[in-house]
Write a protein that holds these residues in place. Sequence first.
Motif: not given
Length: 194
Positions: A57-58, A78-80, A98-101, A134-135
Motif C-alpha cells: 500500500n503506497i 508506504i505513507n504520504y 515507511i512513515g511520511p516524507n 522507518i519514522g
Amino acid sequence: MDLKKRIQSKDGYVAHFTKTPFTLQEKTRNLCQQHNQDPDNKNILQALFGTCNDYVNIAPGFHCDYGFNIHFDGFCVINYNCVILDTSPVRIGNGVFIGPNVTITCAGHGVFPAQRKEGMNTSKPITIGENVWIGANCVICPGVTIGKDSIIGAGSIVTKDIPNGVIAFGNPCRVQRLITQEDRLEYSEGMEKE
C-alpha cells in the motif's frame, strides 16, 4: 553491460549523468502521476514495479526513478510523500512500515568538486529488512542496510548499516538500544484484537 543491467546490478557504480537512461524514467514519471491520482488501482503499481502483490500500500505523493528496481518481499505500507531514487536495487522486506516524507536514495554525486561539476554520479543498493519501521522525515542514504525488526526514529539520517532488533535515531543515525520484551504493548480495554 547495458545501462539497464548496470542499474539493476547488486554492485554499486560510478557513471556520467549523460549515461543515465532518462527514457526509462519517462514511463515511471507517468505511472507515478497516475498512481498519485488513483492510489487504489493495483494495476498501476503492477506496471510500475513489474511485480507487486496486493499487500503493498503506497499513499499518494510517491515518486521514484525507475520502479523496476524496487523489490517488495511481502506486506509493506508506504505513507504520504515518499521518494525512492532507485538508481540501484532497493529491497524492502516483508512487514515494513515507511512513515511520511521519507527519502530512500541510492543516488549520489562525486565528492571531488571538479568531478561533481562534470556530472559524475554514484549509486549503491539499499536493503531494508523485514519488520522494519522507518519514522517520518527520515533519509536513507546509498549503500545502507537496515537489519530486520529495527526502528529508525523520525527525522533520522541513516548513513551507515543498522543491525537487527534495535531502535536507532539521530543525525547521523546511531543505535540507541535493543528492542526488548519491555517494549511489548498490551491492548487497551475494549480495544482487543478480534
